[in-house]
Write a protein that holds these residues in place. Sequence first.
Motif, PDB file in Angstrom:
ATOM      1  N   ASP A 147       0.855  -1.187   0.000  1.00 52.27           N
ATOM      2  CA  ASP A 147       0.000   0.000   0.000  1.00 52.27           C
ATOM      3  C   ASP A 147       0.891   1.237   0.000  1.00 52.27           C
ATOM      4  O   ASP A 147       1.644   1.473   0.935  1.00 52.27           O
ATOM      5  CB  ASP A 147      -0.897  -0.007   1.232  1.00 52.27           C
ATOM      6  N   CYS A 148       0.804   2.015  -1.080  1.00 50.04           N
ATOM      7  CA  CYS A 148       1.616   3.226  -1.203  1.00 50.04           C
ATOM      8  C   CYS A 148       0.759   4.486  -1.070  1.00 50.04           C
ATOM      9  O   CYS A 148       1.107   5.547  -1.580  1.00 50.04           O
ATOM     10  CB  CYS A 148       2.359   3.225  -2.539  1.00 50.04           C
ATOM     11  N   ASP A 186      -1.915   6.370  -2.359  1.00 52.66           N
ATOM     12  CA  ASP A 186      -2.854   6.583  -3.453  1.00 52.66           C
ATOM     13  C   ASP A 186      -2.761   5.522  -4.546  1.00 52.66           C
ATOM     14  O   ASP A 186      -3.466   5.592  -5.543  1.00 52.66           O
ATOM     15  CB  ASP A 186      -2.668   7.976  -4.065  1.00 52.66           C
ATOM     16  N   HIS A 187      -1.901   4.548  -4.380  1.00 45.18           N
ATOM     17  CA  HIS A 187      -1.781   3.451  -5.335  1.00 45.18           C
ATOM     18  C   HIS A 187      -1.234   2.207  -4.637  1.00 45.18           C
ATOM     19  O   HIS A 187      -0.829   2.264  -3.488  1.00 45.18           O
ATOM     20  CB  HIS A 187      -0.914   3.848  -6.532  1.00 45.18           C
ATOM     21  N   ARG A 219       4.883   0.977 -11.260  1.00 40.33           N
ATOM     22  CA  ARG A 219       3.572   1.612 -11.434  1.00 40.33           C
ATOM     23  C   ARG A 219       3.021   1.347 -12.829  1.00 40.33           C
ATOM     24  O   ARG A 219       3.724   1.486 -13.818  1.00 40.33           O
ATOM     25  CB  ARG A 219       3.686   3.130 -11.281  1.00 40.33           C
ATOM     26  N   GLY A 220       1.730   0.977 -12.858  1.00 41.63           N
ATOM     27  CA  GLY A 220       1.047   0.786 -14.139  1.00 41.63           C
ATOM     28  C   GLY A 220       1.395  -0.513 -14.847  1.00 41.63           C
ATOM     29  O   GLY A 220       0.938  -0.746 -15.958  1.00 41.63           O
ATOM     30  N   SER A 239       0.098  -3.578 -10.469  1.00 40.52           N
ATOM     31  CA  SER A 239       0.387  -2.305  -9.787  1.00 40.52           C
ATOM     32  C   SER A 239      -0.403  -1.176 -10.415  1.00 40.52           C
ATOM     33  O   SER A 239      -0.582  -1.122 -11.624  1.00 40.52           O
ATOM     34  CB  SER A 239       1.883  -1.982  -9.846  1.00 40.52           C
ATOM     35  N   THR A 240      -0.875  -0.261  -9.557  1.00 37.42           N
ATOM     36  CA  THR A 240      -1.623   0.892 -10.032  1.00 37.42           C
ATOM     37  C   THR A 240      -0.770   2.138  -9.816  1.00 37.42           C
ATOM     38  O   THR A 240       0.353   2.064  -9.350  1.00 37.42           O
ATOM     39  CB  THR A 240      -2.950   1.016  -9.267  1.00 37.42           C
ATOM     40  N   GLY A 241      -1.317   3.268 -10.148  1.00 37.38           N
ATOM     41  CA  GLY A 241      -0.610   4.521  -9.908  1.00 37.38           C
ATOM     42  C   GLY A 241      -0.308   5.265 -11.187  1.00 37.38           C
ATOM     43  O   GLY A 241      -0.151   4.678 -12.251  1.00 37.38           O
ATOM     44  N   GLU A 242      -0.223   6.565 -11.061  1.00 39.84           N
ATOM     45  CA  GLU A 242       0.052   7.461 -12.178  1.00 39.84           C
ATOM     46  C   GLU A 242       1.509   7.344 -12.592  1.00 39.84           C
ATOM     47  O   GLU A 242       2.412   7.416 -11.762  1.00 39.84           O
ATOM     48  CB  GLU A 242      -0.263   8.908 -11.779  1.00 39.84           C
ATOM     49  N   ASP A 286       8.117   4.600  -3.817  1.00 33.61           N
ATOM     50  CA  ASP A 286       7.605   3.249  -4.047  1.00 33.61           C
ATOM     51  C   ASP A 286       8.616   2.212  -3.545  1.00 33.61           C
ATOM     52  O   ASP A 286       8.242   1.240  -2.883  1.00 33.61           O
ATOM     53  CB  ASP A 286       7.341   3.009  -5.536  1.00 33.61           C
TER      54      ASP A 286
END
Length: 163
Positions: A29-30, A32-33, A92-93, A97-100, A112
């Motif tokens: 858990d970061c 917002d992503h 990320r992405g 993994s999610t996140g901008e 991260d």
Amino acid sequence: VATDTLFVPRRPQTPVGPLPYEVETVTVDCGDHVMTGELTLPRGEGRCAAVVLVSGSGQQNLDEELFAHKPFRVLADYLTRNGVAVLRYNDRGIGGSTGEVAEATTMDFAADAEKTVARLAGLPGLSAAKEEKRSFFVSAFHFTQIRVEFLFTHFIRFSAEFT
């Protein structure tokens, strides 16, 4: 290996099951992503040393896959077979993994990595007493801006032994 439409290189060093160690899915858990990854754990009783593999520049999956070569998977296999727990994660992405990504900065990627190391350090059965901290520098431009402490980075020499 040639097929009708595609040349697929042989990568016999990529480990295949059954594996002599445990493999677990890990979520970090970061805020917002979320970062997703895989933890390989040596079988047996007692504590063990642990490392986090952090990819270089560009979006990479947890195996740091390039042209069907998976150096992080090979490295994780080698280390885990030799008693070291290894956590590798998707950038990320990538993968789960999610996140901008488009607006993310070097400092965001460093955060991260820090969160991933903290997640690993919080898992039971891993030895914090033998942590080896090294600096992670993304590029020469950011050399003075970023210094992330974590357990390990790339160990290309191990990967090269299996080619």
